[in-house]
Design an enzyme around this catalytic site. Structure first.
Site, mmCIF file in Angstrom:
data_model
loop_
_atom_site.group_PDB
_atom_site.id
_atom_site.type_symbol
_atom_site.label_atom_id
_atom_site.label_comp_id
_atom_site.label_asym_id
_atom_site.label_seq_id
_atom_site.Cartn_x
_atom_site.Cartn_y
_atom_site.Cartn_z
ATOM 1 N N GLY A 31 0.939 -1.425 -0.418
ATOM 2 C CA GLY A 31 -0.108 -0.405 -0.007
ATOM 3 C C GLY A 31 0.812 1.375 0.041
ATOM 4 N N LEU A 33 0.400 3.584 -2.042
ATOM 5 C CA LEU A 33 1.024 3.744 -3.328
ATOM 6 C C LEU A 33 1.662 4.903 -3.890
ATOM 7 C CD1 LEU A 33 -1.949 1.432 -5.070
ATOM 8 C CD2 LEU A 33 0.176 1.042 -3.793
ATOM 9 N N GLU A 35 3.790 6.779 -7.602
ATOM 10 C CA GLU A 35 4.125 6.596 -8.965
ATOM 11 C C GLU A 35 4.890 5.258 -10.003
ATOM 12 O OE1 GLU A 35 2.960 8.255 -11.845
ATOM 13 O OE2 GLU A 35 1.472 9.343 -10.608
ATOM 14 N N GLY A 36 5.674 5.136 -8.281
ATOM 15 C CA GLY A 36 6.675 4.026 -8.613
ATOM 16 C C GLY A 36 5.894 2.915 -8.727
ATOM 17 N N HIS A 37 4.611 2.515 -7.766
ATOM 18 C CA HIS A 37 4.106 1.166 -7.728
ATOM 19 C C HIS A 37 3.358 0.945 -9.405
ATOM 20 C CE1 HIS A 37 3.940 1.403 -3.290
ATOM 21 N NE2 HIS A 37 4.674 0.489 -3.745
ATOM 22 N N LYS A 151 14.453 -1.032 -7.095
ATOM 23 C CA LYS A 151 14.722 -0.859 -6.056
ATOM 24 C C LYS A 151 15.041 -1.349 -4.807
ATOM 25 C CE LYS A 151 12.419 2.195 -2.805
ATOM 26 N NZ LYS A 151 12.765 1.740 -1.162
ATOM 27 N N ASP A 152 14.303 -2.536 -4.475
ATOM 28 C CA ASP A 152 14.293 -3.063 -4.030
ATOM 29 C C ASP A 152 15.839 -4.686 -4.627
ATOM 30 O OD1 ASP A 152 13.229 -2.291 -1.278
ATOM 31 O OD2 ASP A 152 11.591 -2.204 -2.289
ATOM 32 N N ARG A 186 11.572 6.674 -5.552
ATOM 33 C CA ARG A 186 10.382 7.101 -5.654
ATOM 34 C C ARG A 186 10.268 5.948 -4.727
ATOM 35 N NH1 ARG A 186 6.875 10.826 -7.614
ATOM 36 N NH2 ARG A 186 7.485 11.347 -8.799
ATOM 37 N N ARG A 189 7.703 5.359 1.424
ATOM 38 C CA ARG A 189 8.644 6.577 2.995
ATOM 39 C C ARG A 189 8.276 7.744 2.892
ATOM 40 N NH1 ARG A 189 11.683 2.402 7.021
ATOM 41 N NH2 ARG A 189 11.022 0.493 6.085
#
Length: 283
Positions: A31, A33, A35-37, A151-152, A186, A189
Site C-alpha cells: 500500500g 501507493l 508513481e513507482g507502484h 529499487k528493492d 520513489r 517512506r
C-alpha cells in the site's frame, strides 16, 4: 474495480479467468501507493490479461514494531490512485489472519546467503518474512507473472531464489526504478520526509551516480571509501551502509572481474527515516 478481502472469493474469480485461457499478473505491494507502484502496474497491464494488485502490510517482515505501526495505510486512497489507471485491476487486501490463518508466523528459507548481507545484516529476519508473504500470495493467486521494482534489488534476487527453491511456476519480472525529478528513488517512506528532507535526500542518488563514474576507473575499495567520506561531510544524512556487490550473488566485490555485472547498494537516514537505493555499475 473489484476489491477482494477474502482469499476464497478471489480464488474462485481467478479460476474463472484461467478457465478462459487468460493470464494473471500480480503486483505485490504494502500500500501507500505512488508513481513507482503505478509503473509496475503499467508493466503488468502490458503483459497480462488480468492484473491483481495486492495491498497488505505484512507483519512478518518488520523487525521493528514501531516501523510496522508507523507504516502508512490508506486503502481508499490507494484504490482511487489505481482507478485513475484503469478500473479493470483487481485489488486483494486481506487481513493478516485471512492470509496467514490463526498463526502469523514467518517461515525460514535457505536463500543461500542472499538474505544475510546489506539489508539482511541490519534487519534480522526481514527476508524470511518477505519470502513467507510472497509464497502465500503466489499460492493463493497463482499468477503467471509477478512484477517487482528494482529499487528493492536484493528483495528481487531473493524472490527469484524463492522461485528456484519452491518450483512455483511464476515468472519474476524486474522493473526499473522510478525517480522523482531530483533523482530520489520513489518510495512510500518519502511521504514521511519534509520538503527540506526530500531536497537533501536527493544527495543519495547524486553520490550513486558519481560512484558509478568512479568505479569505471577505480577499485571497489577506493569507490567505497570515497562514498563514505562524502557522507561524513554531509550534516543532513547518516550513512548506514554502502556496498558494491555482484548483481547475481550479492557478494561483496573485492576485485573487479571482466564480464561480471556489479551493482552499488546504499542505505541512509534522513531525519530518522531510512531510505535505500541502488544503481547498476559500468565495469
Amino acid at each position: 474495480m473489484q476489491v477482494f478481502r477474502e482469499k476464497q472469493l478471489l480464488i474462485q474469480a481467478i479460476q474463472k479467468v484461467k478457465s478462459d485461457g487468460k493470464s494473471i499478473g500480480l503486483v505485490p505491494t504494502m500500500g501507500a501507493l505512488h508513481e513507482g507502484h503505478l509503473s509496475l502496474v503499467t508493466n503488468a497491464l502490458k503483459d497480462s490479461d488480468q492484473v491483481i494488485v495486492s495491498i497488505f502490510v505484512n507483519p512478518t517482515q518488520f523487525d521493528n514494531p514501531e516501523d510496522l505501526e508507523k507504516y502508512p495505510r490508506n486503502l481508499n486512497k490507494d484504490i482511487e490512485l489505481l482507478e485513475k489507471e484503469t478500473s479493470d485491476i483487481w485489488v486483494f487486501s486481506p487481513t493478516a489472519n485471512e492470509l496467514y490463518g490463526d498463526k502469523i508466523l514467518s517461515q525460514n528459507f535457505d536463500f543461500e546467503g542472499l538474505e544475510s548481507v546489506m539489508e539482511g545484516e541490519f534487519r534480522a529476519g526481514h527476508f524470511n518474512g518477505v519470502g513467507t508473504v510472497v509464497k502465500h500470495l503466489f499460492e493463493v493467486i497463482t499468477p503467471d507473472k509477478a512484477f517487482f521494482g528494482e529499487k528493492d534489488f536484493q528483495q528481487l534476487q531473493i524472490i527469484r531464489k524463492l522461485i528456484e527453491k519452491t518450483g512455483l511456476p511464476v515468472e519474476i519480472v524486474g522493473c526499473p526504478i522510478l525517480r522523482e525529478d531530483s533523482g530520489l528513488a520513489r518510495s512510500s517512506r518519502n511521504e514521511r520526509l519534509s520538503f527540506q528532507n526530500r531536497k537533501e535526500a536527493a544527495f543519495i542518488y547524486e553520490v550513486l551516480q558519481n560512484a558509478n563514474r568512479l568505479f569505471g576507473t577505480e577499485s571497489a575499495e577506493h569507490t567505497t571509501n570515497w562514498v563514505e567520506n562524502q557522507f561524513k561531510n554531509n550534516q543532513h544524512l547518516k550513512l548506514e551502509y554502502f556496498e558494491i556487490a555482484d548483481s547475481e550473488t550479492l557478494k561483496k566485490v573485492n576485485k573487479k572481474e571482466k564480464g561480471k555485472q556489479y551493482r552499488a547498494f546504499i542505505a541512509a537516514y534522513s531525519d530518522g527515516i531510512r531510505l535505500i537505493d541502488n544503481i547498476a555499475l559500468n565495469n
